[in-house]
Design a protein around this motif. Structure first.
Motif, PDB file in Angstrom:
ATOM      1  N   VAL A  41       0.840  -1.200   0.000  1.00 39.38           N
ATOM      2  CA  VAL A  41       0.000   0.000   0.000  1.00 39.38           C
ATOM      3  C   VAL A  41       0.880   1.257   0.000  1.00 39.38           C
ATOM      4  O   VAL A  41       0.623   2.203  -0.760  1.00 39.38           O
ATOM      5  CB  VAL A  41      -0.970  -0.008   1.205  1.00 39.38           C
ATOM      6  CG1 VAL A  41      -1.665   1.342   1.369  1.00 39.38           C
ATOM      7  CG2 VAL A  41      -1.990  -1.122   1.044  1.00 39.38           C
ATOM      8  N   ARG A  42       1.918   1.268   0.811  1.00 35.97           N
ATOM      9  CA  ARG A  42       2.823   2.432   0.838  1.00 35.97           C
ATOM     10  C   ARG A  42       3.520   2.632  -0.502  1.00 35.97           C
ATOM     11  O   ARG A  42       3.666   3.750  -0.975  1.00 35.97           O
ATOM     12  CB  ARG A  42       3.861   2.273   1.940  1.00 35.97           C
ATOM     13  CG  ARG A  42       3.319   2.544   3.306  1.00 35.97           C
ATOM     14  CD  ARG A  42       4.409   2.533   4.329  1.00 35.97           C
ATOM     15  NE  ARG A  42       3.856   2.760   5.639  1.00 35.97           N
ATOM     16  CZ  ARG A  42       4.498   2.542   6.751  1.00 35.97           C
ATOM     17  NH1 ARG A  42       5.736   2.091   6.719  1.00 35.97           N
ATOM     18  NH2 ARG A  42       3.934   2.774   7.915  1.00 35.97           N
ATOM     19  N   ALA A  43       3.967   1.537  -1.113  1.00 38.98           N
ATOM     20  CA  ALA A  43       4.634   1.639  -2.411  1.00 38.98           C
ATOM     21  C   ALA A  43       3.676   2.206  -3.454  1.00 38.98           C
ATOM     22  O   ALA A  43       4.047   3.094  -4.231  1.00 38.98           O
ATOM     23  CB  ALA A  43       5.162   0.270  -2.840  1.00 38.98           C
ATOM     24  N   ALA A  44       2.444   1.719  -3.462  1.00 40.81           N
ATOM     25  CA  ALA A  44       1.458   2.223  -4.426  1.00 40.81           C
ATOM     26  C   ALA A  44       1.171   3.702  -4.193  1.00 40.81           C
ATOM     27  O   ALA A  44       1.068   4.476  -5.154  1.00 40.81           O
ATOM     28  CB  ALA A  44       0.175   1.407  -4.336  1.00 40.81           C
ATOM     29  N   GLN A  98       0.022  -6.464 -10.388  1.00 44.23           N
ATOM     30  CA  GLN A  98      -0.684  -7.750 -10.314  1.00 44.23           C
ATOM     31  C   GLN A  98      -1.323  -7.954  -8.946  1.00 44.23           C
ATOM     32  O   GLN A  98      -2.436  -8.479  -8.834  1.00 44.23           O
ATOM     33  CB  GLN A  98       0.266  -8.898 -10.620  1.00 44.23           C
ATOM     34  CG  GLN A  98       0.681  -8.969 -12.065  1.00 44.23           C
ATOM     35  CD  GLN A  98       1.723 -10.053 -12.317  1.00 44.23           C
ATOM     36  OE1 GLN A  98       2.164 -10.747 -11.397  1.00 44.23           O
ATOM     37  NE2 GLN A  98       2.118 -10.205 -13.560  1.00 44.23           N
ATOM     38  N   TYR A  99      -0.617  -7.534  -7.910  1.00 44.13           N
ATOM     39  CA  TYR A  99      -1.149  -7.666  -6.548  1.00 44.13           C
ATOM     40  C   TYR A  99      -2.468  -6.910  -6.417  1.00 44.13           C
ATOM     41  O   TYR A  99      -3.449  -7.436  -5.894  1.00 44.13           O
ATOM     42  CB  TYR A  99      -0.122  -7.137  -5.545  1.00 44.13           C
ATOM     43  CG  TYR A  99      -0.609  -7.091  -4.121  1.00 44.13           C
ATOM     44  CD1 TYR A  99      -0.617  -8.234  -3.336  1.00 44.13           C
ATOM     45  CD2 TYR A  99      -1.073  -5.907  -3.560  1.00 44.13           C
ATOM     46  CE1 TYR A  99      -1.073  -8.203  -2.031  1.00 44.13           C
ATOM     47  CE2 TYR A  99      -1.522  -5.864  -2.256  1.00 44.13           C
ATOM     48  CZ  TYR A  99      -1.523  -7.011  -1.493  1.00 44.13           C
ATOM     49  OH  TYR A  99      -1.977  -6.971  -0.201  1.00 44.13           O
ATOM     50  N   PHE A 100      -2.495  -5.665  -6.914  1.00 44.15           N
ATOM     51  CA  PHE A 100      -3.716  -4.870  -6.769  1.00 44.15           C
ATOM     52  C   PHE A 100      -4.799  -5.257  -7.763  1.00 44.15           C
ATOM     53  O   PHE A 100      -5.968  -4.953  -7.540  1.00 44.15           O
ATOM     54  CB  PHE A 100      -3.395  -3.373  -6.844  1.00 44.15           C
ATOM     55  CG  PHE A 100      -2.845  -2.847  -5.550  1.00 44.15           C
ATOM     56  CD1 PHE A 100      -3.642  -2.723  -4.436  1.00 44.15           C
ATOM     57  CD2 PHE A 100      -1.508  -2.514  -5.443  1.00 44.15           C
ATOM     58  CE1 PHE A 100      -3.127  -2.268  -3.229  1.00 44.15           C
ATOM     59  CE2 PHE A 100      -0.987  -2.050  -4.251  1.00 44.15           C
ATOM     60  CZ  PHE A 100      -1.796  -1.930  -3.138  1.00 44.15           C
ATOM     61  N   GLU A 101      -4.431  -5.943  -8.845  1.00 41.84           N
ATOM     62  CA  GLU A 101      -5.453  -6.464  -9.749  1.00 41.84           C
ATOM     63  C   GLU A 101      -6.266  -7.552  -9.049  1.00 41.84           C
ATOM     64  O   GLU A 101      -7.458  -7.703  -9.300  1.00 41.84           O
ATOM     65  CB  GLU A 101      -4.807  -7.052 -11.013  1.00 41.84           C
ATOM     66  CG  GLU A 101      -4.333  -6.017 -11.991  1.00 41.84           C
ATOM     67  CD  GLU A 101      -3.554  -6.610 -13.159  1.00 41.84           C
ATOM     68  OE1 GLU A 101      -3.162  -7.809 -13.101  1.00 41.84           O
ATOM     69  OE2 GLU A 101      -3.309  -5.876 -14.119  1.00 41.84           O
ATOM     70  N   LYS A 102      -5.621  -8.309  -8.169  1.00 45.21           N
ATOM     71  CA  LYS A 102      -6.259  -9.455  -7.517  1.00 45.21           C
ATOM     72  C   LYS A 102      -6.679  -9.175  -6.076  1.00 45.21           C
ATOM     73  O   LYS A 102      -7.419  -9.946  -5.483  1.00 45.21           O
ATOM     74  CB  LYS A 102      -5.304 -10.646  -7.525  1.00 45.21           C
ATOM     75  CG  LYS A 102      -4.932 -11.085  -8.911  1.00 45.21           C
ATOM     76  CD  LYS A 102      -3.849 -12.128  -8.892  1.00 45.21           C
ATOM     77  CE  LYS A 102      -3.412 -12.474 -10.302  1.00 45.21           C
ATOM     78  NZ  LYS A 102      -2.259 -13.357 -10.324  1.00 45.21           N
ATOM     79  N   LEU A 105      -8.271  -5.548  -1.168  1.00 44.35           N
ATOM     80  CA  LEU A 105      -8.068  -4.353  -0.356  1.00 44.35           C
ATOM     81  C   LEU A 105      -8.668  -3.103  -0.983  1.00 44.35           C
ATOM     82  O   LEU A 105      -8.879  -2.111  -0.305  1.00 44.35           O
ATOM     83  CB  LEU A 105      -6.569  -4.110  -0.133  1.00 44.35           C
ATOM     84  CG  LEU A 105      -5.842  -5.150   0.705  1.00 44.35           C
ATOM     85  CD1 LEU A 105      -4.361  -4.845   0.737  1.00 44.35           C
ATOM     86  CD2 LEU A 105      -6.413  -5.172   2.106  1.00 44.35           C
ATOM     87  N   VAL A 106      -8.927  -3.152  -2.271  1.00 43.57           N
ATOM     88  CA  VAL A 106      -9.491  -2.000  -2.967  1.00 43.57           C
ATOM     89  C   VAL A 106     -10.995  -2.011  -2.754  1.00 43.57           C
ATOM     90  O   VAL A 106     -11.650  -3.032  -2.917  1.00 43.57           O
ATOM     91  CB  VAL A 106      -9.130  -2.054  -4.471  1.00 43.57           C
ATOM     92  CG1 VAL A 106      -9.634  -0.832  -5.190  1.00 43.57           C
ATOM     93  CG2 VAL A 106      -7.628  -2.202  -4.644  1.00 43.57           C
TER      94      VAL A 106
END
Length: 141
Positions: A41-44, A98-102, A105-106
């Motif tokens: 989350v911090r990196a994004a 890829q992590y946020f596609e799956k 948390l969103v």
């Protein structure tokens, strides 16, 4: 009778030790998982909101390049290290995407779309800018 009591106590102690170790393991895994989620989350946030490369991603390569420059490394060595860092940062960005596609948390499809578009936009900038843009840039923009 004493032998039976001894083996029963030993078995209970063994089971207790096993349960204790399992609880410790589960706690450690939960902490590690939560740290991984927090790091993603911090990196994004850094990439999308601040339009910068996360410091943890680029810093090792910056340090290697600085060491090469201080020790009179060749331009080829500096270039090779920079390109390796650039490739690594792009790979990490792809993994993050890829992590946020799956990820669950969103909170909505719209939020996911905005986040993924922001990550893709930054990837295009990183590719176009080359390794100097990603690794050496002061503001990493």
């Amino acid at each position: 009778m004493d032998a039976l009591l001894f083996w029963t106590a030993l078995w209970v102690a063994g089971v207790g030790l096993f349960v204790y170790l399992m609880i410790k393991l589960v706690r450690r895994l939960a902490i590690r998982f939560s740290q991984g989620v927090e790091a993603n989350v911090r990196a994004a946030e850094t990439i999308v909101n601040d339009e910068r490369v996360p410091e943890a991603w680029a810093a090792p390569y910056r340090q290697r390049i600085e060491t090469l420059r201080l020790n009179f490394g060749t331009e080829a060595e500096i270039e090779r290290t920079g390109r390796r860092g650039h490739k690594d940062c792009l790979h990490r960005l792809d993994q993050l995407t890829q992590y946020f596609e799956k990820s669950d948390l969103v909170d909505s499809a719209e939020s996911r779309h905005v986040l993924l578009k922001g990550l893709q936009r930054q990837r295009a900038r990183w590719v176009a800018g080359g390794w100097q843009y990603v690794i050496e840039s002061d503001d990493h923009r």
